[in-house]
Design an enzyme around this catalytic site. Sequence first.
Site, PDB file in Angstrom:
ATOM      1  N   LYS A 198       7.271  39.567  29.077  1.00  0.00           N
ATOM      2  CA  LYS A 198       8.315  40.588  29.175  1.00  0.00           C
ATOM      3  C   LYS A 198       9.373  40.075  30.139  1.00  0.00           C
ATOM      4  O   LYS A 198       9.072  39.762  31.295  1.00  0.00           O
ATOM      5  CB  LYS A 198       7.709  41.897  29.683  1.00  0.00           C
ATOM      6  CG  LYS A 198       8.737  42.990  29.892  1.00  0.00           C
ATOM      7  CD  LYS A 198       8.074  44.303  30.258  1.00  0.00           C
ATOM      8  CE  LYS A 198       9.091  45.382  30.542  1.00  0.00           C
ATOM      9  NZ  LYS A 198       8.452  46.637  30.957  1.00  0.00           N
ATOM     10  N   LYS A 251       8.869  40.647  24.556  1.00  0.00           N
ATOM     11  CA  LYS A 251       9.886  41.674  24.741  1.00  0.00           C
ATOM     12  C   LYS A 251      11.009  41.156  25.612  1.00  0.00           C
ATOM     13  O   LYS A 251      10.716  40.580  26.649  1.00  0.00           O
ATOM     14  CB  LYS A 251       9.207  42.878  25.393  1.00  0.00           C
ATOM     15  CG  LYS A 251      10.124  43.996  25.745  1.00  0.00           C
ATOM     16  CD  LYS A 251       9.344  45.139  26.349  1.00  0.00           C
ATOM     17  CE  LYS A 251      10.327  46.165  26.837  1.00  0.00           C
ATOM     18  NZ  LYS A 251       9.744  47.126  27.703  1.00  0.00           N
TER      19      LYS A 251
HETATM   20  C1  PBG Z   1       8.937  49.927  31.747  1.00  0.00           C
HETATM   21  C2  PBG Z   1       9.394  49.668  30.368  1.00  0.00           C
HETATM   22  C3  PBG Z   1      10.679  49.303  29.995  1.00  0.00           C
HETATM   23  C4  PBG Z   1      10.680  49.243  28.608  1.00  0.00           C
HETATM   24  C5  PBG Z   1       9.400  49.560  28.165  1.00  0.00           C
HETATM   25  N1  PBG Z   1       8.601  49.802  29.278  1.00  0.00           N
HETATM   26  C6  PBG Z   1      11.894  49.098  30.778  1.00  0.00           C
HETATM   27  C7  PBG Z   1      11.899  48.251  31.972  1.00  0.00           C
HETATM   28  O1  PBG Z   1      11.062  47.363  32.149  1.00  0.00           O
HETATM   29  O2  PBG Z   1      12.782  48.497  32.789  1.00  0.00           O
HETATM   30  C8  PBG Z   1      11.890  48.902  27.792  1.00  0.00           C
HETATM   31  C9  PBG Z   1      11.887  49.385  26.403  1.00  0.00           C
HETATM   32  C10 PBG Z   1      13.213  49.396  25.768  1.00  0.00           C
HETATM   33  O3  PBG Z   1      14.240  48.964  26.327  1.00  0.00           O
HETATM   34  O4  PBG Z   1      13.260  49.866  24.627  1.00  0.00           O
HETATM   35  N2  PBG Z   1       7.832  49.211  32.162  1.00  0.00           N
HETATM   36 ZN    ZN Z   2       7.434  49.752  34.327  1.00  0.00          ZN
END
Ligand code: PBG
Ligand code: ZN
Length: 326
Positions: A198, A251
Amino acid sequence: MFPIHRPRRLRSTPQLRRMVRETSVTASDLIYPLFAVPGEGVANEVKSMPGVYQLSVDKIVEEAKQVYDLGIPSIILFGIPESKDTEATGAWHDCGMIQKATTAIKEAVPDLVVIADTCLCEYTSHGHCGYLEMGDLTGRVLNDPTLELLKKTAISQVQAGADIIAPSGMMDGFVQAIRSGLDEAGFPDIPILSYAAKYASSYYGPFRDAADGAPQFGDRATYQMDPGNSREALKEVALDVAEGADMIMVKPALAYMDIIWQVKQATNLPVAAYNVSGEYAMVKAAAGNGWLNEERVVMETLTSFKRAGADLILTYHAKDAVRWLK
Ligand code: PBG
Ligand code: ZN
Protein backbone atom coordinates in the site's frame (compact mmCIF):
# COMPACT_ATOMS: atom_id res chain seq x y z
CA MET A 1 3.79 -8.40 -50.88
CA PHE A 2 0.47 -8.84 -49.14
CA PRO A 3 0.71 -10.04 -45.53
CA ILE A 4 0.28 -13.74 -44.73
CA HIS A 5 -0.35 -13.11 -41.07
CA ARG A 6 -3.58 -11.25 -40.58
CA PRO A 7 -4.41 -10.80 -36.90
CA ARG A 8 -7.42 -8.81 -38.05
CA ARG A 9 -9.09 -12.07 -39.18
CA LEU A 10 -10.00 -12.77 -35.59
CA ARG A 11 -11.29 -9.26 -34.97
CA SER A 12 -13.86 -9.14 -37.68
CA THR A 13 -17.05 -9.70 -35.64
CA PRO A 14 -18.10 -9.19 -32.03
CA GLN A 15 -18.62 -12.95 -31.62
CA LEU A 16 -15.13 -13.78 -32.87
CA ARG A 17 -13.66 -11.13 -30.64
CA ARG A 18 -15.54 -12.62 -27.73
CA MET A 19 -14.20 -16.08 -28.52
CA VAL A 20 -10.56 -15.04 -28.51
CA ARG A 21 -10.73 -12.56 -25.65
CA GLU A 22 -8.05 -13.50 -23.13
CA THR A 23 -9.29 -11.57 -20.13
CA SER A 24 -12.70 -10.53 -18.95
CA VAL A 25 -14.28 -9.17 -15.84
CA THR A 26 -17.08 -10.96 -14.04
CA ALA A 27 -19.20 -10.04 -11.03
CA SER A 28 -17.29 -12.63 -8.97
CA ASP A 29 -14.13 -10.55 -9.28
CA LEU A 30 -15.58 -7.52 -7.58
CA ILE A 31 -15.59 -6.25 -4.00
CA TYR A 32 -17.74 -3.22 -3.17
CA PRO A 33 -16.63 -0.79 -0.43
CA LEU A 34 -19.27 0.55 2.00
CA PHE A 35 -19.09 3.20 4.72
CA ALA A 36 -21.07 2.80 7.95
CA VAL A 37 -22.06 5.86 9.99
CA PRO A 38 -24.07 6.30 13.20
CA GLY A 39 -27.74 7.23 13.10
CA GLU A 40 -30.83 6.01 11.32
CA GLY A 41 -32.06 6.69 7.83
CA VAL A 42 -28.75 8.36 6.98
CA ALA A 43 -27.44 8.41 3.40
CA ASN A 44 -24.86 11.18 2.95
CA GLU A 45 -23.43 11.39 -0.51
CA VAL A 46 -19.67 11.92 -0.46
CA LYS A 47 -19.03 15.16 -2.36
CA SER A 48 -15.87 14.05 -4.09
CA MET A 49 -17.33 10.60 -4.89
CA PRO A 50 -20.70 10.97 -6.64
CA GLY A 51 -22.78 7.81 -6.16
CA VAL A 52 -20.96 6.80 -2.96
CA TYR A 53 -22.75 7.28 0.36
CA GLN A 54 -22.05 7.11 4.05
CA LEU A 55 -24.88 4.89 5.30
CA SER A 56 -26.41 4.20 8.68
CA VAL A 57 -26.83 0.54 9.63
CA ASP A 58 -30.45 0.29 8.41
CA LYS A 59 -29.48 1.76 5.04
CA ILE A 60 -26.31 -0.27 4.70
CA VAL A 61 -28.36 -3.45 5.11
CA GLU A 62 -30.59 -2.40 2.19
CA GLU A 63 -27.50 -1.63 0.15
CA ALA A 64 -25.92 -4.98 1.02
CA LYS A 65 -29.04 -6.80 -0.20
CA GLN A 66 -28.88 -4.91 -3.46
CA VAL A 67 -25.19 -5.70 -3.90
CA TYR A 68 -25.84 -9.38 -3.26
CA ASP A 69 -28.79 -9.47 -5.65
CA LEU A 70 -26.57 -8.00 -8.36
CA GLY A 71 -24.30 -11.04 -7.97
CA ILE A 72 -21.39 -9.28 -6.28
CA PRO A 73 -20.05 -11.78 -3.73
CA SER A 74 -18.40 -9.43 -1.29
CA ILE A 75 -18.25 -6.02 0.37
CA ILE A 76 -15.52 -4.34 2.39
CA LEU A 77 -16.68 -2.27 5.34
CA PHE A 78 -15.27 0.96 6.72
CA GLY A 79 -16.68 2.62 9.85
CA ILE A 80 -17.04 6.25 10.84
CA PRO A 81 -17.45 6.42 14.63
CA GLU A 82 -19.52 8.75 16.80
CA SER A 83 -16.35 10.03 18.44
CA LYS A 84 -12.60 9.58 18.11
CA ASP A 85 -9.87 9.22 20.73
CA THR A 86 -6.20 8.34 21.12
CA GLU A 87 -6.96 4.65 21.77
CA ALA A 88 -9.12 4.24 18.65
CA THR A 89 -11.89 2.85 20.84
CA GLY A 90 -14.38 2.88 17.97
CA ALA A 91 -12.21 0.40 16.07
CA TRP A 92 -12.20 -2.42 18.62
CA HIS A 93 -15.31 -1.78 20.71
CA ASP A 94 -18.14 -4.31 20.40
CA CYS A 95 -20.46 -1.43 19.56
CA GLY A 96 -18.15 -0.02 16.88
CA MET A 97 -19.64 0.88 13.51
CA ILE A 98 -18.06 -1.99 11.58
CA GLN A 99 -19.19 -4.42 14.27
CA LYS A 100 -22.78 -3.16 14.25
CA ALA A 101 -23.00 -3.01 10.47
CA THR A 102 -21.43 -6.46 10.10
CA THR A 103 -23.85 -8.12 12.48
CA ALA A 104 -26.86 -6.52 10.80
CA ILE A 105 -25.67 -7.36 7.29
CA LYS A 106 -24.82 -10.98 8.12
CA GLU A 107 -28.25 -11.39 9.66
CA ALA A 108 -30.01 -10.02 6.58
CA VAL A 109 -27.73 -11.42 3.85
CA PRO A 110 -25.82 -14.34 5.39
CA ASP A 111 -24.15 -15.39 2.14
CA LEU A 112 -22.63 -12.01 1.35
CA VAL A 113 -18.94 -12.15 2.24
CA VAL A 114 -18.19 -9.32 4.65
CA ILE A 115 -14.60 -8.10 4.69
CA ALA A 116 -13.73 -5.84 7.61
CA ASP A 117 -11.12 -3.18 6.99
CA THR A 118 -8.90 -3.39 10.05
CA CYS A 119 -7.21 -0.05 10.72
CA LEU A 120 -7.29 2.73 13.28
CA CYS A 121 -7.27 5.92 11.18
CA GLU A 122 -11.02 6.47 11.16
CA TYR A 123 -11.09 6.10 14.95
CA THR A 124 -8.05 8.00 16.22
CA SER A 125 -8.41 11.68 17.09
CA HIS A 126 -5.23 12.41 15.10
CA GLY A 127 -6.26 10.36 12.07
CA HIS A 128 -3.14 8.20 11.89
CA CYS A 129 -3.34 4.46 11.23
CA GLY A 130 -1.70 3.56 14.52
CA TYR A 131 -1.05 4.45 18.12
CA LEU A 132 1.17 7.39 18.96
CA GLU A 133 2.34 8.97 22.20
CA MET A 134 -0.02 11.64 23.54
CA GLY A 135 1.06 15.02 22.32
CA ASP A 136 3.46 13.61 19.73
CA LEU A 137 2.91 16.01 16.85
CA THR A 138 5.56 14.42 14.68
CA GLY A 139 3.03 11.72 13.90
CA ARG A 140 5.52 8.92 14.57
CA VAL A 141 3.25 5.95 14.88
CA LEU A 142 4.42 3.36 17.40
CA ASN A 143 4.46 0.01 15.65
CA ASP A 144 4.14 -2.61 18.36
CA PRO A 145 1.53 -0.93 20.58
CA THR A 146 -0.52 -0.57 17.39
CA LEU A 147 -0.34 -4.33 16.81
CA GLU A 148 -2.12 -4.94 20.11
CA LEU A 149 -4.95 -2.62 19.11
CA LEU A 150 -5.22 -4.21 15.65
CA LYS A 151 -5.45 -7.67 17.20
CA LYS A 152 -8.29 -6.53 19.45
CA THR A 153 -9.99 -4.87 16.49
CA ALA A 154 -9.80 -7.95 14.27
CA ILE A 155 -11.10 -10.26 16.99
CA SER A 156 -14.04 -8.02 17.73
CA GLN A 157 -14.86 -7.69 14.01
CA VAL A 158 -14.87 -11.47 13.63
CA GLN A 159 -16.99 -11.88 16.75
CA ALA A 160 -19.46 -9.51 15.11
CA GLY A 161 -19.58 -11.81 12.07
CA ALA A 162 -16.86 -10.62 9.66
CA ASP A 163 -15.79 -13.33 7.19
CA ILE A 164 -12.41 -11.87 6.21
CA ILE A 165 -10.03 -9.48 7.96
CA ALA A 166 -8.25 -6.88 5.84
CA PRO A 167 -5.55 -5.01 7.76
CA SER A 168 -4.69 -1.77 5.95
CA GLY A 169 -2.38 0.15 8.25
CA MET A 170 0.99 -1.05 6.92
CA MET A 171 2.40 -1.79 10.38
CA ASP A 172 5.33 -4.20 10.46
CA GLY A 173 4.20 -7.64 11.58
CA PHE A 174 0.49 -6.90 11.46
CA VAL A 175 -0.41 -10.08 9.64
CA GLN A 176 1.37 -12.25 12.17
CA ALA A 177 -0.11 -10.33 15.10
CA ILE A 178 -3.64 -10.61 13.74
CA ARG A 179 -3.18 -14.25 12.71
CA SER A 180 -2.04 -15.26 16.18
CA GLY A 181 -4.75 -13.14 17.78
CA LEU A 182 -7.47 -14.78 15.69
CA ASP A 183 -6.06 -18.26 16.26
CA GLU A 184 -5.93 -17.76 20.03
CA ALA A 185 -9.47 -16.38 20.01
CA GLY A 186 -10.69 -19.55 18.28
CA PHE A 187 -10.90 -18.24 14.71
CA PRO A 188 -8.20 -20.16 12.83
CA ASP A 189 -10.36 -20.36 9.71
CA ILE A 190 -10.85 -16.64 9.14
CA PRO A 191 -8.72 -15.55 6.16
CA ILE A 192 -6.55 -12.43 6.12
CA LEU A 193 -6.51 -10.20 3.05
CA SER A 194 -3.43 -8.10 3.65
CA TYR A 195 -2.98 -4.64 2.20
CA ALA A 196 0.59 -5.79 1.61
CA ALA A 197 1.78 -3.20 -0.90
CA LYS A 198 0.00 0.00 0.00
CA TYR A 199 1.59 3.19 -1.22
CA ALA A 200 1.56 6.65 0.38
CA SER A 201 -0.68 7.96 -2.36
CA SER A 202 -2.48 11.20 -3.12
CA TYR A 203 -5.15 9.13 -4.85
CA TYR A 204 -6.71 8.50 -1.42
CA GLY A 205 -7.92 12.11 -1.14
CA PRO A 206 -11.65 11.51 -1.71
CA PHE A 207 -11.64 8.46 0.59
CA ARG A 208 -10.51 10.66 3.43
CA ASP A 209 -13.73 12.67 2.95
CA ALA A 210 -15.75 9.46 2.81
CA ALA A 211 -14.17 7.88 5.87
CA ASP A 212 -13.32 11.11 7.68
CA GLY A 213 -9.84 9.72 8.30
CA ALA A 214 -7.34 12.35 7.14
CA PRO A 215 -4.27 12.67 9.37
CA GLN A 216 -4.57 15.86 11.40
CA PHE A 217 -0.84 16.50 11.09
CA GLY A 218 2.04 14.98 9.15
CA ASP A 219 1.40 12.29 6.56
CA ARG A 220 1.50 8.51 6.26
CA ALA A 221 4.94 8.28 4.68
CA THR A 222 6.52 6.56 7.71
CA TYR A 223 4.26 3.54 7.29
CA GLN A 224 2.88 3.49 3.74
CA MET A 225 5.26 2.80 0.85
CA ASP A 226 7.19 5.25 -1.25
CA PRO A 227 5.76 5.45 -4.78
CA GLY A 228 9.24 5.07 -6.27
CA ASN A 229 9.72 1.55 -4.95
CA SER A 230 8.85 -1.79 -6.49
CA ARG A 231 11.40 -4.23 -5.08
CA GLU A 232 10.20 -3.13 -1.67
CA ALA A 233 6.67 -4.16 -2.62
CA LEU A 234 7.94 -7.70 -3.19
CA LYS A 235 9.62 -7.60 0.20
CA GLU A 236 6.38 -6.48 1.87
CA VAL A 237 4.49 -9.22 0.06
CA ALA A 238 7.04 -11.90 1.00
CA LEU A 239 6.83 -10.88 4.66
CA ASP A 240 3.05 -10.94 4.70
CA VAL A 241 2.98 -14.33 3.00
CA ALA A 242 5.45 -15.67 5.55
CA GLU A 243 3.29 -14.24 8.34
CA GLY A 244 0.26 -16.11 7.07
CA ALA A 245 -1.61 -13.80 4.69
CA ASP A 246 -4.19 -15.67 2.60
CA MET A 247 -4.63 -12.96 -0.03
CA ILE A 248 -2.51 -10.01 -1.04
CA MET A 249 -3.58 -6.52 -2.01
CA VAL A 250 -1.88 -3.88 -4.13
CA LYS A 251 -3.10 -0.31 -3.69
CA PRO A 252 -3.70 1.99 -5.56
CA ALA A 253 -4.25 0.13 -8.82
CA LEU A 254 -4.11 2.35 -11.89
CA ALA A 255 -0.71 3.94 -11.35
CA TYR A 256 0.66 0.65 -9.94
CA MET A 257 -0.10 -1.87 -12.67
CA ASP A 258 3.56 -2.91 -12.77
CA ILE A 259 3.33 -3.77 -9.08
CA ILE A 260 0.19 -5.85 -9.62
CA TRP A 261 2.02 -7.73 -12.36
CA GLN A 262 5.16 -8.34 -10.32
CA VAL A 263 3.25 -9.36 -7.22
CA LYS A 264 1.21 -11.80 -9.30
CA GLN A 265 4.39 -13.39 -10.64
CA ALA A 266 5.87 -13.59 -7.16
CA THR A 267 3.01 -15.30 -5.34
CA ASN A 268 0.49 -18.05 -5.86
CA LEU A 269 -2.00 -16.38 -3.53
CA PRO A 270 -5.00 -14.50 -4.88
CA VAL A 271 -4.07 -10.90 -5.68
CA ALA A 272 -6.49 -8.03 -5.12
CA ALA A 273 -6.18 -4.57 -6.66
CA TYR A 274 -7.78 -1.57 -4.96
CA ASN A 275 -9.21 0.81 -7.56
CA VAL A 276 -9.11 3.69 -5.09
CA SER A 277 -11.24 6.75 -4.47
CA GLY A 278 -9.13 9.16 -6.52
CA GLU A 279 -9.29 6.84 -9.52
CA TYR A 280 -13.07 6.76 -9.16
CA ALA A 281 -13.32 10.52 -8.70
CA MET A 282 -11.26 11.27 -11.83
CA VAL A 283 -13.52 9.14 -14.00
CA LYS A 284 -16.67 10.59 -12.43
CA ALA A 285 -15.45 14.14 -12.95
CA ALA A 286 -14.51 13.59 -16.58
CA ALA A 287 -17.69 11.64 -17.32
CA GLY A 288 -19.79 14.30 -15.60
CA ASN A 289 -18.35 16.81 -18.02
CA GLY A 290 -19.05 14.58 -20.98
CA TRP A 291 -15.32 14.15 -21.62
CA LEU A 292 -15.23 10.37 -21.25
CA ASN A 293 -17.67 7.52 -21.75
CA GLU A 294 -17.88 6.27 -18.17
CA GLU A 295 -19.06 2.76 -18.97
CA ARG A 296 -16.39 2.09 -21.55
CA VAL A 297 -13.58 3.64 -19.57
CA VAL A 298 -14.51 1.74 -16.41
CA MET A 299 -14.83 -1.63 -18.16
CA GLU A 300 -11.53 -1.07 -19.96
CA THR A 301 -9.82 -0.16 -16.69
CA LEU A 302 -11.23 -3.12 -14.76
CA THR A 303 -10.27 -5.50 -17.58
CA SER A 304 -6.76 -4.06 -17.51
CA PHE A 305 -6.41 -4.73 -13.79
CA LYS A 306 -7.25 -8.35 -14.45
CA ARG A 307 -4.87 -8.51 -17.40
CA ALA A 308 -2.14 -7.14 -15.11
CA GLY A 309 -2.76 -10.07 -12.76
CA ALA A 310 -5.48 -9.05 -10.33
CA ASP A 311 -7.83 -11.84 -9.31
CA LEU A 312 -10.05 -9.49 -7.32
CA ILE A 313 -10.83 -5.80 -7.68
CA LEU A 314 -12.08 -3.51 -4.94
CA THR A 315 -13.98 -0.79 -6.74
CA TYR A 316 -16.60 1.89 -6.12
CA HIS A 317 -17.78 1.12 -9.65
CA ALA A 318 -18.68 -2.49 -8.76
CA LYS A 319 -22.47 -2.05 -8.96
CA ASP A 320 -22.26 -0.10 -12.21
CA ALA A 321 -19.85 -2.62 -13.69
CA VAL A 322 -22.17 -5.52 -12.99
CA ARG A 323 -25.06 -3.70 -14.61
CA TRP A 324 -22.90 -2.93 -17.62
CA LEU A 325 -21.90 -6.59 -17.87
CA LYS A 326 -25.53 -7.60 -18.40
C1 PBG B 1 -6.97 3.74 5.63
C2 PBG B 1 -7.41 3.48 4.24
C3 PBG B 1 -7.29 4.36 3.18
C4 PBG B 1 -7.90 3.75 2.09
C5 PBG B 1 -8.37 2.51 2.52
N1 PBG B 1 -8.04 2.35 3.86
C6 PBG B 1 -6.75 5.72 3.09
C7 PBG B 1 -5.43 6.05 3.64
O1 PBG B 1 -4.56 5.20 3.81
O2 PBG B 1 -5.27 7.23 3.94
C8 PBG B 1 -8.01 4.37 0.74
C9 PBG B 1 -9.10 3.87 -0.12
C10 PBG B 1 -9.43 4.76 -1.24
O3 PBG B 1 -8.80 5.80 -1.50
O4 PBG B 1 -10.39 4.41 -1.94
N2 PBG B 1 -6.12 2.80 6.18
ZN1 ZN C 1 -5.55 3.51 8.25
